[in-house]
Design a protein around this motif. Structure first.
Motif, PDB file in Angstrom:
ATOM      1  N   GLY A 223      11.759   3.415  16.014  1.00  0.00           N
ATOM      2  CA  GLY A 223      10.734   4.181  16.704  1.00  0.00           C
ATOM      3  C   GLY A 223      10.967   5.670  16.551  1.00  0.00           C
ATOM      4  O   GLY A 223      11.859   6.121  15.819  1.00  0.00           O
ATOM      5  N   THR A 224      10.165   6.438  17.252  1.00  0.00           N
ATOM      6  CA  THR A 224      10.196   7.895  17.157  1.00  0.00           C
ATOM      7  C   THR A 224      10.549   8.515  18.496  1.00  0.00           C
ATOM      8  O   THR A 224      10.078   8.075  19.544  1.00  0.00           O
ATOM      9  CB  THR A 224       8.829   8.429  16.698  1.00  0.00           C
ATOM     10  N   THR A 225      11.373   9.535  18.448  1.00  0.00           N
ATOM     11  CA  THR A 225      11.649  10.364  19.619  1.00  0.00           C
ATOM     12  C   THR A 225      10.791  11.616  19.549  1.00  0.00           C
ATOM     13  O   THR A 225      10.803  12.325  18.534  1.00  0.00           O
ATOM     14  CB  THR A 225      13.132  10.767  19.687  1.00  0.00           C
ATOM     15  N   SER A 226      10.048  11.888  20.601  1.00  0.00           N
ATOM     16  CA  SER A 226       9.262  13.120  20.712  1.00  0.00           C
ATOM     17  C   SER A 226       9.698  13.843  21.984  1.00  0.00           C
ATOM     18  O   SER A 226       9.691  13.251  23.069  1.00  0.00           O
ATOM     19  CB  SER A 226       7.762  12.815  20.775  1.00  0.00           C
ATOM     20  N   ILE A 227      10.086  15.089  21.847  1.00  0.00           N
ATOM     21  CA  ILE A 227      10.551  15.890  22.980  1.00  0.00           C
ATOM     22  C   ILE A 227       9.737  17.172  23.034  1.00  0.00           C
ATOM     23  O   ILE A 227       9.647  17.908  22.042  1.00  0.00           O
ATOM     24  CB  ILE A 227      12.051  16.215  22.867  1.00  0.00           C
ATOM     25  N   LEU A 228       9.157  17.444  24.180  1.00  0.00           N
ATOM     26  CA  LEU A 228       8.407  18.675  24.412  1.00  0.00           C
ATOM     27  C   LEU A 228       9.146  19.520  25.435  1.00  0.00           C
ATOM     28  O   LEU A 228       9.714  18.995  26.401  1.00  0.00           O
ATOM     29  CB  LEU A 228       7.002  18.363  24.921  1.00  0.00           C
ATOM     30  N   GLY A 229       9.154  20.832  25.235  1.00  0.00           N
ATOM     31  CA  GLY A 229       9.857  21.718  26.153  1.00  0.00           C
ATOM     32  C   GLY A 229       9.073  22.995  26.417  1.00  0.00           C
ATOM     33  O   GLY A 229       8.321  23.472  25.563  1.00  0.00           O
ATOM     34  N   VAL A 230       9.268  23.534  27.613  1.00  0.00           N
ATOM     35  CA  VAL A 230       8.673  24.817  28.013  1.00  0.00           C
ATOM     36  C   VAL A 230       9.774  25.667  28.624  1.00  0.00           C
ATOM     37  O   VAL A 230      10.604  25.156  29.405  1.00  0.00           O
ATOM     38  CB  VAL A 230       7.524  24.632  29.019  1.00  0.00           C
ATOM     39  N   ASP A 231       9.825  26.941  28.284  1.00  0.00           N
ATOM     40  CA  ASP A 231      10.828  27.846  28.845  1.00  0.00           C
ATOM     41  C   ASP A 231      10.171  29.159  29.246  1.00  0.00           C
ATOM     42  O   ASP A 231       9.235  29.622  28.597  1.00  0.00           O
ATOM     43  CB  ASP A 231      11.961  28.101  27.849  1.00  0.00           C
ATOM     44  N   ALA A 232      10.665  29.752  30.329  1.00  0.00           N
ATOM     45  CA  ALA A 232      10.140  31.029  30.822  1.00  0.00           C
ATOM     46  C   ALA A 232      11.300  31.882  31.318  1.00  0.00           C
ATOM     47  O   ALA A 232      12.292  31.352  31.836  1.00  0.00           O
ATOM     48  CB  ALA A 232       9.136  30.808  31.950  1.00  0.00           C
ATOM     49  N   ARG A 233      11.153  33.190  31.149  1.00  0.00           N
ATOM     50  CA  ARG A 233      12.222  34.109  31.560  1.00  0.00           C
ATOM     51  C   ARG A 233      11.624  35.453  31.967  1.00  0.00           C
ATOM     52  O   ARG A 233      10.795  36.022  31.257  1.00  0.00           O
ATOM     53  CB  ARG A 233      13.213  34.317  30.421  1.00  0.00           C
ATOM     54  N   TYR A 234      12.080  35.969  33.117  1.00  0.00           N
ATOM     55  CA  TYR A 234      11.712  37.303  33.566  1.00  0.00           C
ATOM     56  C   TYR A 234      12.987  38.121  33.740  1.00  0.00           C
ATOM     57  O   TYR A 234      13.950  37.665  34.353  1.00  0.00           O
ATOM     58  CB  TYR A 234      10.952  37.264  34.894  1.00  0.00           C
ATOM     59  N   LYS A 235      12.977  39.321  33.185  1.00  0.00           N
ATOM     60  CA  LYS A 235      14.143  40.208  33.295  1.00  0.00           C
ATOM     61  C   LYS A 235      13.706  41.564  33.816  1.00  0.00           C
ATOM     62  O   LYS A 235      12.776  42.176  33.292  1.00  0.00           O
ATOM     63  CB  LYS A 235      14.818  40.375  31.928  1.00  0.00           C
ATOM     64  N   TRP A 236      14.390  42.026  34.862  1.00  0.00           N
ATOM     65  CA  TRP A 236      14.156  43.354  35.441  1.00  0.00           C
ATOM     66  C   TRP A 236      15.451  44.141  35.323  1.00  0.00           C
ATOM     67  O   TRP A 236      16.488  43.724  35.830  1.00  0.00           O
ATOM     68  CB  TRP A 236      13.716  43.218  36.893  1.00  0.00           C
ATOM     69  N   LYS A 237      15.415  45.262  34.621  1.00  0.00           N
ATOM     70  CA  LYS A 237      16.626  46.039  34.343  1.00  0.00           C
ATOM     71  C   LYS A 237      16.344  47.518  34.548  1.00  0.00           C
ATOM     72  O   LYS A 237      16.089  48.270  33.610  1.00  0.00           O
ATOM     73  CB  LYS A 237      17.069  45.776  32.903  1.00  0.00           C
ATOM     74  N   PRO A 238      16.380  47.996  35.811  1.00  0.00           N
ATOM     75  CA  PRO A 238      16.059  49.405  36.058  1.00  0.00           C
ATOM     76  C   PRO A 238      17.168  50.360  35.653  1.00  0.00           C
ATOM     77  O   PRO A 238      16.917  51.546  35.462  1.00  0.00           O
ATOM     78  CB  PRO A 238      15.838  49.438  37.570  1.00  0.00           C
ATOM     79  N   SER A 239      18.426  49.872  35.544  1.00  0.00           N
ATOM     80  CA  SER A 239      19.538  50.738  35.163  1.00  0.00           C
ATOM     81  C   SER A 239      20.629  49.895  34.529  1.00  0.00           C
ATOM     82  O   SER A 239      20.564  48.660  34.515  1.00  0.00           O
ATOM     83  CB  SER A 239      20.094  51.484  36.387  1.00  0.00           C
ATOM     84  N   GLU A 240      21.648  50.562  34.016  1.00  0.00           N
ATOM     85  CA  GLU A 240      22.757  49.867  33.375  1.00  0.00           C
ATOM     86  C   GLU A 240      23.561  49.053  34.377  1.00  0.00           C
ATOM     87  O   GLU A 240      24.225  48.081  34.009  1.00  0.00           O
ATOM     88  CB  GLU A 240      23.662  50.890  32.677  1.00  0.00           C
ATOM     89  N   HIS A 241      23.509  49.419  35.642  1.00  0.00           N
ATOM     90  CA  HIS A 241      24.352  48.791  36.660  1.00  0.00           C
ATOM     91  C   HIS A 241      23.603  47.789  37.540  1.00  0.00           C
ATOM     92  O   HIS A 241      24.208  47.160  38.403  1.00  0.00           O
ATOM     93  CB  HIS A 241      24.978  49.864  37.561  1.00  0.00           C
ATOM     94  N   ARG A 242      22.326  47.656  37.351  1.00  0.00           N
ATOM     95  CA  ARG A 242      21.564  46.733  38.187  1.00  0.00           C
ATOM     96  C   ARG A 242      20.588  45.934  37.341  1.00  0.00           C
ATOM     97  O   ARG A 242      20.085  46.423  36.338  1.00  0.00           O
ATOM     98  CB  ARG A 242      20.772  47.496  39.264  1.00  0.00           C
ATOM     99  N   GLY A 243      20.318  44.710  37.789  1.00  0.00           N
ATOM    100  CA  GLY A 243      19.352  43.909  37.057  1.00  0.00           C
ATOM    101  C   GLY A 243      19.187  42.531  37.659  1.00  0.00           C
ATOM    102  O   GLY A 243      20.079  42.028  38.358  1.00  0.00           O
TER     103      GLY A 243
END
Length: 289
Positions: A223-243
């Motif tokens: 038989g066949t293997t079918s795999i579906l995936g969804v990924d999401a990412r949010y990044k907030w980086k106001p300075s080198e020391h915070r994020g």
């Protein structure tokens, strides 16, 4: 699966012998200084040292693995990368070794060799690149401890769109050596399709959204293997020391049974050298009954 020695040696030699001068300038081919530069690729070593304690067992210190990376341009339009790992327990091996062609027609690039499949975001990351100390359960359950990766080829291209945003399409063909969700036979090819988008959010943030699809022969070859995936990412980086980073992935697998898994993660950087994070996993097994 161990990489044939000759291929690892070939990619490593590409890295070691690749010239590092600025292309387009006139160079003397007999210049000894130039020859010396050609034997000086980017080489780095990263070790993962940790202390773990589980349940009522005593804690212990251990080296998870040490990674040696050798990377260099081959010519103005290609580069070679090799990543060798030395596990704390086990045999050293080449985790990845591939050649990338950077300037193909129609805004395309190609990759040839052994590499991690571009399924979601986390699968292609090396151990030291993970935001938390271990790999999400979803990936280890469906692809094994080392993730999904093998010999193959990859073709990616930047897609023009009316919104003038970053949009990348990719197709990969890999040997079917993975025996967790697939047959484990190298001759049974695994096909991957992926679409990735990125948008800027304000001055300090960015949001990415991706979708992946895998198709191959299921374990046992019936038989066949079918795999579906969804990924999401949010990044907030106001300075080198915070994020702040918020991200997650979802996977749905269809074999004899339909199973799924997901994880969500948050990471907060509060100082230059310090950050903390939390991940929640919920997954089934591809062999679940």
């Amino acid at each position: 699966k161990r990489m044939p020695f000759f291929f690892t040696l070939l990619v490593t030699l590409f890295c070691l012998l690749s010239p590092s001068q600025t292309w387009g300038e006139t160079q003397n081919p007999y210049d000894f200084t130039l020859f010396g530069q050609g034997l000086n690729p980017d080489i780095s070593t990263i070790g993962d040292f940790r202390y773990t304690r589980q349940d009522n067992q005593k804690g212990q210190f251990a080296i998870q693995e040490v990674e040696l990376a050798i990377q260099a341009p081959v010519d103005p339009t290609s580069r070679a990368d090799a990543f060798l790992i030395f596990p704390g327990e086990g045999t050293p091996e080449a985790e990845e070794a591939y050649l990338t062609l950077l300037a193909l027609p129609f805004n395309t690039q190609a990759k040839l060799g052994k590499f991690k499949a571009d399924f979601g975001r986390m699968n292609r990351m090396h151990l030291h690149q993970l935001a938390l100390p271990d790999t999400p359960l979803m990936l280890t359950e469906y692809f094994g401890e080392e993730g999904l990766g093998d010999f193959g080829m990859s073709l990616s291209w930047l897609l023009p769109n009316p919104w003038d945003t970053y949009m990348e399409g990719k197709i990969e063909y890999l040997n079917g050596g993975n025996n967790v969700s697939f047959s484990g036979e190298p001759t049974d090819t695994i096909t991957l399709w992926r679409l990735k988008n990125f948008w800027e959010v304000g001055e300090d943030g960015g949001f990415s959204l991706g979708a992946s699809s895998l198709h191959g022969v299921q374990p046992g070859g019936n038989g066949t293997t079918s795999i579906l995936g969804v990924d999401a990412r949010y990044k907030w980086k106001p300075s080198e020391h915070r994020g702040i980073i918020l991200e997650g992935e979802y996977l749905k697998s269809d074999q004899a049974l339909s199973t799924s898994g997901y994880f969500g993660m948050a990471k907060y950087q509060f100082a230059r050298e310090w950050e903390m994070g939390l991940r929640y996993d919920d997954t089934q097994s591809p062999a679940a009954t």
